[in-house]
Design an enzyme around this catalytic site. Structure first.
Site, PDB file in Angstrom:
ATOM      1  CB  SER A   8      -3.021   9.594  -5.804  1.00  0.00           C
ATOM      2  OG  SER A   8      -1.706  10.112  -5.875  1.00  0.00           O
ATOM      3  CG  HIS A  33      -5.093  13.325  -7.017  1.00  0.00           C
ATOM      4  ND1 HIS A  33      -5.841  14.468  -6.809  1.00  0.00           N
ATOM      5  CD2 HIS A  33      -4.033  13.410  -6.173  1.00  0.00           C
ATOM      6  CE1 HIS A  33      -5.258  15.207  -5.860  1.00  0.00           C
ATOM      7  NE2 HIS A  33      -4.150  14.584  -5.469  1.00  0.00           N
ATOM      8  CG  ASP A  35      -0.576  13.881  -5.498  1.00  0.00           C
ATOM      9  OD1 ASP A  35      -1.259  14.806  -5.029  1.00  0.00           O
ATOM     10  OD2 ASP A  35      -0.896  12.675  -5.413  1.00  0.00           O
ATOM     11  CG  MET A  37       4.680  16.418  -4.167  1.00  0.00           C
ATOM     12  SD  MET A  37       5.083  14.987  -3.165  1.00  0.00           S
ATOM     13  CE  MET A  37       3.440  14.306  -2.922  1.00  0.00           C
ATOM     14  CG  HIS A  66      -2.841  18.189  -4.686  1.00  0.00           C
ATOM     15  ND1 HIS A  66      -2.729  17.214  -3.719  1.00  0.00           N
ATOM     16  CD2 HIS A  66      -2.694  19.384  -4.041  1.00  0.00           C
ATOM     17  CE1 HIS A  66      -2.522  17.790  -2.536  1.00  0.00           C
ATOM     18  NE2 HIS A  66      -2.491  19.098  -2.713  1.00  0.00           N
ATOM     19  CG  MET A  68       1.086  19.317  -2.508  1.00  0.00           C
ATOM     20  SD  MET A  68       1.164  17.547  -2.238  1.00  0.00           S
ATOM     21  CE  MET A  68       0.760  16.979  -3.885  1.00  0.00           C
ATOM     22  CG  MET A 137      -3.708  18.491   1.991  1.00  0.00           C
ATOM     23  SD  MET A 137      -3.577  17.282   0.646  1.00  0.00           S
ATOM     24  CE  MET A 137      -2.673  15.933   1.407  1.00  0.00           C
ATOM     25  CG  ASP A 175      -4.939  14.109  -1.595  1.00  0.00           C
ATOM     26  OD1 ASP A 175      -4.600  12.914  -1.476  1.00  0.00           O
ATOM     27  OD2 ASP A 175      -4.306  14.929  -2.285  1.00  0.00           O
TER      28      ASP A 175
HETATM   29  C1  DX5 Z   1      -0.038  13.442  -0.576  1.00  0.00           C
HETATM   30  C2  DX5 Z   1      -0.751  13.489  -1.912  1.00  0.00           C
HETATM   31  C3  DX5 Z   1      -1.789  12.446  -2.043  1.00  0.00           C
HETATM   32  C4  DX5 Z   1      -1.270  11.038  -1.954  1.00  0.00           C
HETATM   33  C5  DX5 Z   1      -2.367  10.190  -1.386  1.00  0.00           C
HETATM   34  O1  DX5 Z   1       0.749  14.572  -0.449  1.00  0.00           O
HETATM   35  O2  DX5 Z   1      -1.387  14.741  -2.088  1.00  0.00           O
HETATM   36  O3  DX5 Z   1      -2.552  12.631  -3.222  1.00  0.00           O
HETATM   37  O4  DX5 Z   1      -0.849  10.516  -3.167  1.00  0.00           O
HETATM   38  O5  DX5 Z   1      -1.868   8.932  -1.155  1.00  0.00           O
HETATM   39  P1  DX5 Z   1      -2.537   7.899  -0.151  1.00  0.00           P
HETATM   40  O6  DX5 Z   1      -3.916   7.594  -0.670  1.00  0.00           O
HETATM   41  O7  DX5 Z   1      -1.619   6.725  -0.221  1.00  0.00           O
HETATM   42  O8  DX5 Z   1      -2.583   8.536   1.210  1.00  0.00           O
HETATM   43 ZN    ZN Z   2      -2.884  14.942  -3.781  1.00  0.00          ZN
END
Ligand code: DX5
Ligand code: ZN
Length: 219
Positions: A8, A33, A35, A37, A66, A68, A137, A175
């Site tokens: 990620s 990956h 993310d 948000m 991903h 969010m 998750m 994840d």
């Molecule tokens: C959290 C993200 C993850 C995050 C995982 O909302 O979706 O992808 O980056 O990070 P770690 O591996 O540090 O839990």
């Molecule tokens: Zn993620």
């Protein structure tokens, strides 16, 4: 059976993003990956299109995006344009999930659905045959560096049973909080793809950490 490691970039050094991308290119990682948000669905804002476009310029592996964000339908075409290969939306924000999944596929991307820790696997019963990936998750979405929620093992088993029963080809991705202490057990219960952020990027030798995770996942 193939096992995929998806580092990620949320935990990468954004001041040295190209360096961290090259490290992943040269490593045994399989995917990137990404993310996204929005500060609405989750209590944090990460990055958007211009940054993903910049990542894509250097990234030589599958872009595992991903989302969010609320109402992801608005941006499906845009995510394709900036380079997404797999596009995963959250079940909790998609009232017309079937339509959303079809729209992702129409753009030529693989379609994934993510479930929050409290959302039961059973809600996917009538859509599992249309999915390329289910992301469970294993922390509450929004931040890297949180601890793994143990109930995830049970959810993986339930999801695996649903996939087998439905003759679905969906991959199972987990994840959040993935480390060398839980990856082996997760792999054994049926996980195909593993997202790991802080455990990789906070380690002394991220590339070696990726190799080690891959080795443990393959078993
Ligand atoms: C959290 C993200 C993850 C995050 C995982 O909302 O979706 O992808 O980056 O990070 P770690 O591996 O540090 O839990
Ligand atoms: Zn993620």
């Amino acid at each position: 059976m193939n096992k995929f490691i998806s580092p990620s970039l949320l935990s990468a050094d954004f001041g040295n993003l190209q360096r961290d991308i090259e490290m992943i290119n040269k490593s045994e990682a399989d995917w990137f990956h990404i993310d996204v948000m929005d500060g609405v669905f989750v209590p944090n804002i990460s990055f958007g299109m211009p940054v993903i476009k910049a990542i894509k310029k250097h990234a030589k592996k599958t872009m595992d995006v991903h989302l969010m964000i609320v109402d992801p339908d608005r941006f499906i075409e845009d995510f394709k344009k900036v380079g997404a290969d797999i596009l995963t939306v959250h079940y909790e924000v998609c009232p017309h999930l079937h339509r959303t999944i079809q729209a992702i596929k129409e753009q030529g991307m693989k379609a994934g659905v993510a479930l929050n820790p409290h959302t039961p696997v059973a809600v996917l019963e009538d859509i599992i045959g249309d999915l390329d990936l289910v992301l469970l998750m294993s922390v509450n979405p929004g931040f890297g560096g949180q601890s793994f929620i143990e109930n995830t093992y049970k959810k993986v088993e339930q999801l695996k049973a649903l996939i087998d029963y439905s003759n679905s080809t969906a991959l199972i991705e987990v994840d959040g909080g993935i480390t060398d202490e839980n990856i082996e057990k997760l792999s054994k219960v049926g996980v195909d793809a593993f997202v790991s952020g802080s455990f990789i990027f906070k380690s002394k030798n991220p590339s070696k950490t990726i190799s080690n995770l891959k080795k443990l996942a393959i078993g």
